[in-house]
Write a protein that holds these residues in place. Structure first.
Motif, PDB file in Angstrom:
ATOM      1  N   GLU A  70     -20.541  14.532 100.300  1.00 40.47           N
ATOM      2  CA  GLU A  70     -20.798  14.454 101.770  1.00 40.47           C
ATOM      3  C   GLU A  70     -21.373  15.541 102.302  1.00 40.47           C
ATOM      4  O   GLU A  70     -21.271  16.815 101.631  1.00 40.47           O
ATOM      5  N   LEU A  71     -22.077  15.460 103.380  1.00 37.39           N
ATOM      6  CA  LEU A  71     -22.847  16.658 104.029  1.00 37.39           C
ATOM      7  C   LEU A  71     -22.379  16.723 105.558  1.00 37.39           C
ATOM      8  O   LEU A  71     -22.737  15.684 106.218  1.00 37.39           O
ATOM      9  N   TYR A  72     -22.305  17.795 105.892  1.00 35.85           N
ATOM     10  CA  TYR A  72     -21.799  17.838 107.544  1.00 35.85           C
ATOM     11  C   TYR A  72     -22.724  19.323 107.991  1.00 35.85           C
ATOM     12  O   TYR A  72     -22.716  20.402 107.492  1.00 35.85           O
ATOM     13  N   LYS A  73     -23.242  19.291 109.414  1.00 39.21           N
ATOM     14  CA  LYS A  73     -23.876  20.400 109.911  1.00 39.21           C
ATOM     15  C   LYS A  73     -22.868  20.734 110.901  1.00 39.21           C
ATOM     16  O   LYS A  73     -22.714  20.263 112.010  1.00 39.21           O
ATOM     17  N   LEU A  74     -21.926  21.672 110.784  1.00 35.91           N
ATOM     18  CA  LEU A  74     -20.709  22.020 111.254  1.00 35.91           C
ATOM     19  C   LEU A  74     -21.102  22.552 112.655  1.00 35.91           C
ATOM     20  O   LEU A  74     -20.208  22.476 113.692  1.00 35.91           O
ATOM     21  N   THR A  75     -22.366  23.247 112.966  1.00 32.53           N
ATOM     22  CA  THR A  75     -22.797  23.668 114.244  1.00 32.53           C
ATOM     23  C   THR A  75     -22.856  22.505 115.191  1.00 32.53           C
ATOM     24  O   THR A  75     -22.737  22.773 116.513  1.00 32.53           O
ATOM     25  N   ASP A  76     -23.041  21.390 114.948  1.00 32.49           N
ATOM     26  CA  ASP A  76     -22.972  20.159 115.501  1.00 32.49           C
ATOM     27  C   ASP A  76     -21.876  19.150 115.420  1.00 32.49           C
ATOM     28  O   ASP A  76     -21.623  18.239 116.266  1.00 32.49           O
ATOM     29  N   ASP A  77     -21.077  19.469 114.674  1.00 29.69           N
ATOM     30  CA  ASP A  77     -20.222  18.348 114.041  1.00 29.69           C
ATOM     31  C   ASP A  77     -18.812  19.270 113.523  1.00 29.69           C
ATOM     32  O   ASP A  77     -18.561  19.267 112.299  1.00 29.69           O
ATOM     33  N   TYR A  78     -17.962  19.656 114.566  1.00 28.37           N
ATOM     34  CA  TYR A  78     -16.718  20.361 114.353  1.00 28.37           C
ATOM     35  C   TYR A  78     -15.866  19.767 113.199  1.00 28.37           C
ATOM     36  O   TYR A  78     -15.040  20.418 112.391  1.00 28.37           O
ATOM     37  N   SER A  79     -15.770  18.345 113.339  1.00 29.83           N
ATOM     38  CA  SER A  79     -14.451  17.572 112.776  1.00 29.83           C
ATOM     39  C   SER A  79     -15.046  16.938 111.325  1.00 29.83           C
ATOM     40  O   SER A  79     -14.070  15.986 110.929  1.00 29.83           O
ATOM     41  N   GLN A  80     -16.197  17.331 110.894  1.00 30.01           N
ATOM     42  CA  GLN A  80     -16.659  16.166 109.815  1.00 30.01           C
ATOM     43  C   GLN A  80     -16.714  14.965 109.972  1.00 30.01           C
ATOM     44  O   GLN A  80     -16.289  14.037 109.360  1.00 30.01           O
ATOM     45  N   TYR A  81     -17.278  14.551 111.113  1.00 29.38           N
ATOM     46  CA  TYR A  81     -17.464  13.041 111.662  1.00 29.38           C
ATOM     47  C   TYR A  81     -18.665  12.348 111.068  1.00 29.38           C
ATOM     48  O   TYR A  81     -18.349  11.260 110.676  1.00 29.38           O
ATOM     49  N   ASP A  82     -19.910  12.885 111.075  1.00 27.88           N
ATOM     50  CA  ASP A  82     -20.977  12.332 110.756  1.00 27.88           C
ATOM     51  C   ASP A  82     -21.592  12.989 109.221  1.00 27.88           C
ATOM     52  O   ASP A  82     -22.180  14.251 109.289  1.00 27.88           O
ATOM     53  N   ASP A  83     -21.586  12.335 108.322  1.00 27.56           N
ATOM     54  CA  ASP A  83     -21.784  12.508 106.953  1.00 27.56           C
ATOM     55  C   ASP A  83     -23.276  12.090 106.968  1.00 27.56           C
ATOM     56  O   ASP A  83     -24.195  11.366 107.273  1.00 27.56           O
ATOM     57  N   LEU A  84     -24.017  13.490 106.790  1.00 25.83           N
ATOM     58  CA  LEU A  84     -25.626  13.537 106.636  1.00 25.83           C
ATOM     59  C   LEU A  84     -26.247  13.532 105.138  1.00 25.83           C
ATOM     60  O   LEU A  84     -27.481  13.985 105.051  1.00 25.83           O
ATOM     61  N   ALA A  85     -25.405  13.180 104.189  1.00 24.84           N
ATOM     62  CA  ALA A  85     -26.004  13.442 102.877  1.00 24.84           C
ATOM     63  C   ALA A  85     -27.143  12.582 102.597  1.00 24.84           C
ATOM     64  O   ALA A  85     -28.187  12.986 101.698  1.00 24.84           O
ATOM     65  N   ALA A  86     -27.191  11.369 103.027  1.00 26.31           N
ATOM     66  CA  ALA A  86     -28.219  10.460 102.685  1.00 26.31           C
ATOM     67  C   ALA A  86     -29.439  11.059 103.687  1.00 26.31           C
ATOM     68  O   ALA A  86     -30.643  10.625 102.972  1.00 26.31           O
ATOM     69  N   LYS A  87     -29.399  11.337 104.568  1.00 22.89           N
ATOM     70  CA  LYS A  87     -30.635  11.955 105.625  1.00 22.89           C
ATOM     71  C   LYS A  87     -31.011  13.301 104.809  1.00 22.89           C
ATOM     72  O   LYS A  87     -32.492  13.524 105.192  1.00 22.89           O
ATOM     73  N   TYR A  88     -30.180  14.121 104.490  1.00 25.68           N
ATOM     74  CA  TYR A  88     -30.593  15.526 104.099  1.00 25.68           C
ATOM     75  C   TYR A  88     -30.389  15.728 102.373  1.00 25.68           C
ATOM     76  O   TYR A  88     -29.467  16.810 102.089  1.00 25.68           O
ATOM     77  N   PRO A  89     -30.883  14.961 101.436  1.00 22.51           N
ATOM     78  CA  PRO A  89     -30.464  14.939 100.071  1.00 22.51           C
ATOM     79  C   PRO A  89     -30.710  16.505  99.290  1.00 22.51           C
ATOM     80  O   PRO A  89     -30.039  17.108  98.727  1.00 22.51           O
ATOM     81  N   ASP A  90     -31.895  17.114 100.033  1.00 23.13           N
ATOM     82  CA  ASP A  90     -32.248  18.539  99.319  1.00 23.13           C
ATOM     83  C   ASP A  90     -31.139  19.482  99.852  1.00 23.13           C
ATOM     84  O   ASP A  90     -30.794  20.307  98.997  1.00 23.13           O
ATOM     85  N   LYS A  91     -30.727  19.342 101.023  1.00 22.27           N
ATOM     86  CA  LYS A  91     -29.751  20.354 101.530  1.00 22.27           C
ATOM     87  C   LYS A  91     -28.278  20.271 100.655  1.00 22.27           C
ATOM     88  O   LYS A  91     -27.881  21.234 100.385  1.00 22.27           O
ATOM     89  N   LEU A  92     -28.298  18.894 100.510  1.00 21.06           N
ATOM     90  CA  LEU A  92     -26.782  18.640  99.771  1.00 21.06           C
ATOM     91  C   LEU A  92     -27.057  19.015  98.289  1.00 21.06           C
ATOM     92  O   LEU A  92     -25.987  19.997  97.709  1.00 21.06           O
ATOM     93  N   THR A  93     -28.124  18.856  97.614  1.00 15.44           N
ATOM     94  CA  THR A  93     -28.443  19.609  96.305  1.00 15.44           C
ATOM     95  C   THR A  93     -28.234  21.196  96.395  1.00 15.44           C
ATOM     96  O   THR A  93     -27.641  21.734  95.482  1.00 15.44           O
ATOM     97  N   GLU A  94     -28.692  21.689  97.366  1.00 22.81           N
ATOM     98  CA  GLU A  94     -28.864  23.152  97.625  1.00 22.81           C
ATOM     99  C   GLU A  94     -27.255  23.745  97.746  1.00 22.81           C
ATOM    100  O   GLU A  94     -27.076  24.719  97.209  1.00 22.81           O
ATOM    101  N   LEU A  95     -26.553  22.899  98.534  1.00 29.39           N
ATOM    102  CA  LEU A  95     -25.100  23.549  98.626  1.00 29.39           C
ATOM    103  C   LEU A  95     -24.275  23.112  97.473  1.00 29.39           C
ATOM    104  O   LEU A  95     -23.595  24.134  96.971  1.00 29.39           O
ATOM    105  N   GLN A  96     -24.609  22.080  96.806  1.00 29.86           N
ATOM    106  CA  GLN A  96     -24.105  21.771  95.430  1.00 29.86           C
ATOM    107  C   GLN A  96     -24.399  23.087  94.284  1.00 29.86           C
ATOM    108  O   GLN A  96     -23.226  23.332  93.695  1.00 29.86           O
ATOM    109  N   GLU A  97     -25.397  23.476  94.608  1.00 29.54           N
ATOM    110  CA  GLU A  97     -25.966  24.619  93.347  1.00 29.54           C
ATOM    111  C   GLU A  97     -25.094  25.893  93.829  1.00 29.54           C
ATOM    112  O   GLU A  97     -24.686  26.606  93.080  1.00 29.54           O
TER     113      GLU A  97
END
Length: 651
Positions: free
Chosen positions: A553-580
């Motif tokens: 899963e992927l979250y932008k904490l500056t906008d989403d304090y509680s891990q409510y809105d999973d953005l993994a499908a919207k930002y796959p490159d950002k997810l890959t970056e964090l996995q690395e």
């Protein structure tokens, strides 16, 4: 000019380079006759001028939504006092499990870096998981002690390897070997508060004998107060470092009747866990300890968590579950009250102004180890039971919390007490497992009383914060051993009101526990989706491949304090970056090899003082044979034979 030993040391070597400091050269004059000679005594080591006392407090198994200070319904006036006299922190993190968090807290290094990737009872033979805090990672107590502090530890010690918990030693991994001059507490993950497995330094003690109603929560506060008075009487100018870690709120939940009556009379939990979440969430918004745009995460109706809603329960179930929550709430209020007595003693001694008090509400999220139904004996859950029959629990309704019971509460309460987040203790991927409420006060330094700080930090940041506050540098060598770098960053910058909204200095932080993973980097957070709940049965369950079988899963904490809105499908490159980035951090900090078997690892062979023995003989009266030296009875058949004498007329 007269110099103390620390000044002499700093004048001859780089500040903080070596502990203990080299012995100074003799400063007198020696002739053949004493009458012609000049004596000289080596000066003692003292801390830097103005160095504060430090009171480091951490409770157990207490999620973000428990305490009233952070929106919970349980009154916690001691934590309130620290928050009102200092600062509250809304983005502090633990490791999701008790002894790993504690190892990170006292060393300033990540839990895998100091051998505590898991608790010692399920340790394995890898550097990140062997439960040894090695000598190249000195604790904060060692550093402060060698700089002139009086050091002490009260309460839970879950950082001695389970196979070294023995009155025969060795003691290098006990508090005395970690820099603590004095220890009063239990050496285990949990203990009865009525008849605890209790030690004073290395000696087992039994202070409850002949004292009906004695409880460790009060007993350790009494001893800490006695200790503070003694230190003040003997060395009033010597600063202290007191590490205060009570067993509350870890099961067994053992509050006194006084506190049960107080909390039960408040009817805090009568409307159930779903209503409790809504109440806590509203309180958190009102207090400003969550952002105004934070969202309450959904209730887990579906797998893998699958928790029942309150309105689906029978009247008998509700009666039992209210009892469980009342016990937990009473235990939390009672624990905070006794902490308050210790804080008050610091003030009574005239030392509050220059005492840095750090109060962490919990070492992980609220425990979900009580089964789906709660349990009169917490070992039901440890032995793989997911539910305890209602008639079995109700048979203990009237003696719930008394000696002879080891009670715990339903998983659903744990989820509610972690509001506004998802998940619970053990789940390092989500903030229900890792987000802790923290309050810090230091009247001589912190002037923004009642302020709130939102910077992202981790328990490894506490050690460098203490060191900067004390004006002490991290040593390069301790006892002749070159030290590994401290991995935390100081939080002292947050003490100033001008920095209330300053960017956080922690840019990256990984999380991992039994395969649950997370990675924070520059305001973004990626994590694995739990494939199975910690309270689910594991026998016969095929776990996914720990590397390739987990969804992320992927979250932008500056906008989403509680891990409510999973953005993994919207930002796959950002997810890959964090996995690395997670992989890089994992190799850096001994996280590999990953292992998602959790408590099944308890059967893993490990060092033992009794390795190879198949017969054990005990003589006379013996109380408290430690787990590290008991016969290995897990996962095997065994028999017990006893020769007894029955007196005439019967036993």
């Amino acid at each position: 000019m007269k110099m103390n030993r620390r000044q002499l040391f700093l004048s001859s070597v780089k500040a903080g380079q070596q502990l203990p400091p080299p012995e100074p050269k003799f400063g007198g004059v020696i002739k053949e006759r004493a009458t012609e000679s000049t004596p000289w005594w080596p000066p003692r080591v003292v801390p830097p001028k103005g160095a504060p006392n430090v009171l480091l407090i951490m409770t157990d198994d207490q999620g973000y939504g428990v305490c009233g200070t952070f929106g919970g319904v349980v009154p916690t006036p001691a934590l309130d006092r620290i928050a009102q006299n200092g600062l509250r922190y809304t983005q502090m993190h633990s490791t999701a499990l008790c002894s790993p968090t504690r190892a990170a807290l006292i060393t300033g290094r990540n839990h895998h870096s100091v051998g505590f990737g898991v608790i010692s009872e399920i340790s394995t033979g890898y550097p990140g998981y062997d439960s040894f805090i090695t000598r190249d990672k000195a604790t904060i107590a060692t550093i402060l002690k060698e700089n002139g502090y009086a050091t002490s530890w009260f309460g839970k010690n879950h950082n001695t390897p389970s196979f070294q918990v023995s009155t025969a030693g060795p003691f290098d991994q006990w508090p005395s070997g970690m820099g603590f001059d004095y220890f009063y507490g239990f050496v285990a993950g949990e203990t009865s508060q009525w008849t605890p497995y209790l030690f004073q330094d290395h000696t087992q003690i039994f202070p409850w004998v002949g004292k009906p109603g004695w409880n460790l929560i009060t007993g350790m506060a009494d001893d800490a107060i006695r200790y503070l008075r003694d230190v003040n009487a003997e060395a009033p100018d010597q600063p202290f470092f007191l590490y205060y870690v009570p067993g509350g709120m870890h099961a067994p939940h053992h509050p006194t009747k006084e506190w049960i009556d107080k909390i039960s009379a408040m009817h805090l939990f009568d409307k159930g866990w779903n209503d409790l979440r809504d109440t806590i969430f509203a309180n958190q918004k009102r207090l400003g300890v969550i952002p105004a745009n934070a969202q309450l995460t959904p209730w887990p109706d579906d797998p893998p968590a699958s928790l029942p809603r309150w309105d689906s329960l029978s009247a008998e179930q509700k009666k039992l579950y209210i009892k469980e929550a009342d016990m937990f709430g009473a235990y939390a209020a009672y624990t905070d009250h006794e902490i308050g007595r210790v804080i008050q003693e610091v003030e009574n001694l005239g030392k509050l102004e220059n005492t840095l008090i750090i109060y962490l509400s919990g070492d992980n999220g609220t425990s979900a180890e009580g089964t789906m139904t709660g349990a009169f004996n917490t070992y039901c859950g440890y032995n793989g039971m997911t539910e305890v029959p209602i008639e079995v629990n109700m048979a203990h309704y009237d003696d719930w919390r008394l000696p002879g019971t080891d009670p715990h509460m339903s998983v659903a309460w744990a989820w509610a007490f972690d509001t506004p987040f998802k998940w619970t203790k053990q789940v390092a991927s989500h903030f229900g497992g890792t987000r802790q409420g923290v309050a810090i006060s230091w009247p001589a330094r912190i002037k923004d009383k009642g302020g709130i700080r939102h910077q992202f930090h981790h328990v490894i940041d506490i050690v460098p914060t203490i060191l900067e506050a004390a004006g002490i540098e991290a040593p390069e060598i301790v006892d002749g051993i070159k030290q590994a770098p401290i991995e935390g960053v100081s939080m002292v910058y947050t003490f100033d009101k001008a920095n209330a909204d300053a960017p956080g200095t922690r840019k990256t932080q990984y999380f991992e526990m039994a395969g649950y993973r997370g990675i924070y980097h520059d305001g973004w957070y990626a994590c694995t989706t739990p494939p199975i709940a910690p309270w689910s049965p594991v026998l016969g369950v095929t776990l996914p491949d720990v590397l390739t079988g987990y969804k992320w899963e992927l979250y932008k904490l500056t906008d989403d304090y509680s891990q409510y809105d999973d953005l993994a499908a919207k930002y796959p490159d950002k997810l890959t970056e964090l996995q690395e980035i997670f992989t890089q951090e994992a190799w850096k900090h001994n996280v590999f090899p990953l292992d998602n078997r959790a408590f099944v690892r308890m059967l893993t062979p490990r060092p033992s003082a009794t390795a190879g023995q198949s017969e054990f003989t005990y003589y006379g009266e013996i109380s408290g044979v430690s787990p590290g030296t008991t016969p290995p009875f897990l996962g095997r058949s065994f028999s017990i034979t006893a020769d007894i004498e029955v007196p005439e007329g019967g036993a």
